[in-house]
Write a protein that holds these residues in place. Structure first.
Motif, PDB file in Angstrom:
ATOM      1  N   LEU A 173      23.374  62.069  87.199  1.00 26.55           N
ATOM      2  CA  LEU A 173      23.216  63.006  85.988  1.00 26.55           C
ATOM      3  C   LEU A 173      22.104  62.184  85.208  1.00 26.55           C
ATOM      4  O   LEU A 173      21.703  61.094  85.100  1.00 26.55           O
ATOM      5  CB  LEU A 173      24.419  63.087  85.233  1.00 26.55           C
ATOM      6  N   TRP A 174      21.386  63.156  84.288  1.00 25.96           N
ATOM      7  CA  TRP A 174      20.493  62.740  83.437  1.00 25.96           C
ATOM      8  C   TRP A 174      21.094  62.990  82.074  1.00 25.96           C
ATOM      9  O   TRP A 174      21.427  64.252  81.622  1.00 25.96           O
ATOM     10  CB  TRP A 174      19.228  63.324  83.284  1.00 25.96           C
ATOM     11  N   VAL A 175      21.326  62.189  81.216  1.00 24.04           N
ATOM     12  CA  VAL A 175      22.280  62.356  79.925  1.00 24.04           C
ATOM     13  C   VAL A 175      21.259  61.649  78.536  1.00 24.04           C
ATOM     14  O   VAL A 175      20.567  60.962  78.855  1.00 24.04           O
ATOM     15  CB  VAL A 175      23.574  61.686  79.928  1.00 24.04           C
ATOM     16  N   THR A 176      21.824  61.992  77.452  1.00 22.99           N
ATOM     17  CA  THR A 176      21.314  61.335  76.307  1.00 22.99           C
ATOM     18  C   THR A 176      21.632  59.962  76.274  1.00 22.99           C
ATOM     19  O   THR A 176      22.962  59.439  76.891  1.00 22.99           O
ATOM     20  CB  THR A 176      21.742  62.067  75.073  1.00 22.99           C
ATOM     21  N   PRO A 177      21.000  59.083  75.510  1.00 25.27           N
ATOM     22  CA  PRO A 177      21.416  57.656  75.463  1.00 25.27           C
ATOM     23  C   PRO A 177      22.916  57.647  74.856  1.00 25.27           C
ATOM     24  O   PRO A 177      23.704  56.654  75.323  1.00 25.27           O
ATOM     25  CB  PRO A 177      20.467  56.858  74.683  1.00 25.27           C
ATOM     26  N   GLU A 178      23.336  58.451  74.103  1.00 26.00           N
ATOM     27  CA  GLU A 178      24.442  58.338  73.396  1.00 26.00           C
ATOM     28  C   GLU A 178      25.704  58.730  74.298  1.00 26.00           C
ATOM     29  O   GLU A 178      26.792  58.108  74.322  1.00 26.00           O
ATOM     30  CB  GLU A 178      24.621  59.238  72.233  1.00 26.00           C
ATOM     31  N   HIS A 179      25.455  59.762  75.064  1.00 31.89           N
ATOM     32  CA  HIS A 179      26.338  59.952  76.262  1.00 31.89           C
ATOM     33  C   HIS A 179      26.548  59.141  77.203  1.00 31.89           C
ATOM     34  O   HIS A 179      27.632  58.849  77.839  1.00 31.89           O
ATOM     35  CB  HIS A 179      26.012  61.431  76.791  1.00 31.89           C
TER      36      HIS A 179
ATOM     37  N   GLU B 185      32.750  67.562  79.642  1.00 27.84           N
ATOM     38  CA  GLU B 185      31.907  68.396  78.701  1.00 27.84           C
ATOM     39  C   GLU B 185      30.369  67.501  78.672  1.00 27.84           C
ATOM     40  O   GLU B 185      29.372  68.227  78.523  1.00 27.84           O
ATOM     41  CB  GLU B 185      32.626  68.029  77.153  1.00 27.84           C
ATOM     42  N   ILE B 186      30.297  66.248  78.897  1.00 28.47           N
ATOM     43  CA  ILE B 186      29.103  65.685  78.896  1.00 28.47           C
ATOM     44  C   ILE B 186      28.356  65.898  80.142  1.00 28.47           C
ATOM     45  O   ILE B 186      27.040  66.196  80.020  1.00 28.47           O
ATOM     46  CB  ILE B 186      29.277  64.281  78.962  1.00 28.47           C
ATOM     47  N   GLU B 187      29.102  66.292  81.287  1.00 28.50           N
ATOM     48  CA  GLU B 187      28.318  66.679  82.498  1.00 28.50           C
ATOM     49  C   GLU B 187      27.933  67.907  82.539  1.00 28.50           C
ATOM     50  O   GLU B 187      26.704  68.286  82.731  1.00 28.50           O
ATOM     51  CB  GLU B 187      29.486  66.737  83.458  1.00 28.50           C
ATOM     52  N   ALA B 188      28.506  68.989  81.716  1.00 31.85           N
ATOM     53  CA  ALA B 188      28.058  70.240  81.504  1.00 31.85           C
ATOM     54  C   ALA B 188      26.764  70.244  80.484  1.00 31.85           C
ATOM     55  O   ALA B 188      26.010  71.003  80.533  1.00 31.85           O
ATOM     56  CB  ALA B 188      29.029  71.183  80.757  1.00 31.85           C
ATOM     57  N   ALA B 189      26.647  69.152  79.663  1.00 30.54           N
ATOM     58  CA  ALA B 189      25.445  69.210  78.823  1.00 30.54           C
ATOM     59  C   ALA B 189      24.370  68.363  79.482  1.00 30.54           C
ATOM     60  O   ALA B 189      23.200  68.333  78.844  1.00 30.54           O
ATOM     61  CB  ALA B 189      25.653  68.431  77.529  1.00 30.54           C
TER      62      ALA B 189
END
Length: 274
Positions: free
Chosen positions: A172-178, A249-253
């Motif tokens: 996944l590609w996520v925000t640093p916070e996530h 939830e994080i994966e969905a975003a």
């Protein structure tokens, strides 16, 4: 019944279009034919097992014998007794073992020869072998060109995500916070899985032990312990559920790489799943 017979009763307890299977089947069929029971020395071990062998040498402290796997030596104190066959029977078994060995060797040599002839035939057609498959040189160049385009496409996707400030977490590609949140959650999730599994095993063991108690008081103690463990399992299951929901939830975003259809089968499996 002889003493020897009575003791014996007590102790009893490459990717290619060529299909080389027919050559192996011939060898296997011969091996099966030669594998019919043959009388030979029988070594009975104190552990309860026995082994058909040909005894080569016996000493006060050890016995050396030959089997299909080779020559072995075992301490005499591990052997219960040896039931001897005649010299002719042992020689017959040795010949059968040798014939089996030769049959398998011939089957493997036949397979190698068939593969070599097949390869020579493909080369004579002007084909080349690329990653286990035979194809024309043009097909190989097309595959390499397509792979290069696919790798460039994937690299551009990664550059785009980094330009947006995203970071990779697994596929996944996520925000640093996530990313930080997921890395903090990961060991806790695995820990809860392990703890719940261990607790369920404990409950199972308690229930099994409870079936053999001798008094009502003892049964009640087991029952209370089981209830206590079940409450702990429920609490951990609830914690785990909340963590998994948050991870969902994080994966969905998040963003993940989707391989274009034209590149499917060209990139490696690890890259295609990203």
């Amino acid at each position: 019944m002889s003493e020897c017979a009575a003791r014996r009763l007590r102790s009893a307890s490459v990717h290619t279009a060529l299909n080389p299977v027919p050559y192996l089947l011939l060898g296997v069929a011969f091996v099966l034919l030669m594998s019919r029971a043959a009388t030979a020395d029988e070594i009975y071990f104190k552990s309860g097992y026995s082994r058909t062998a040909v005894v080569i040498r016996e000493a006060d402290d050890a016995i050396t014998f030959k089997t299909e796997m080779g020559v072995s030596t075992i301490r005499r104190d591990k052997v219960d007794f040896v039931e001897k066959a005649t010299q002719e029977e042992n020689q017959l078994l040795l010949r059968k073992w040798r014939q089996k060995e030769l049959a398998l060797k011939e089957a493997l040599e036949a397979r190698k020869l068939a593969e070599k002839r097949f390869e020579e035939a493909q080369l004579a057609k002007g084909l080349v072998k690329f990653e286990g498959q035979w194809m024309t040189p043009e097909e190989r160049e097309h595959t390499l060109s397509l792979r290069k385009r696919a790798e460039d496409h994937h690299r551009r996707f990664e550059d785009e995500q980094r330009a947006k400030g995203l970071v990779p977490f697994q596929n996944l590609w996520v925000t640093p916070e996530h990313d930080r949140e997921l890395r903090e959650m990961e060991p806790e999730i695995y820990g809860l899985y392990d703890e719940i599994t261990s607790q369920r095993r404990t409950v199972g063991a308690l229930r099994a032990a409870m079936a053999n108690v001798a008094s009502i008081e003892e049964a009640e103690r087991f029952s209370r312990r089981i209830e206590e463990m079940n409450r702990e399992i429920d609490a951990n299951t609830e914690k785990l559920g909340k963590l998994l929901n948050r991870a969902d939830e994080i994966e969905a975003a998040s963003v993940s790489y989707q391989t274009p259809e034209e590149f499917l089968g060209v990139l490696g499996p690890d890259m295609e799943s990203e």
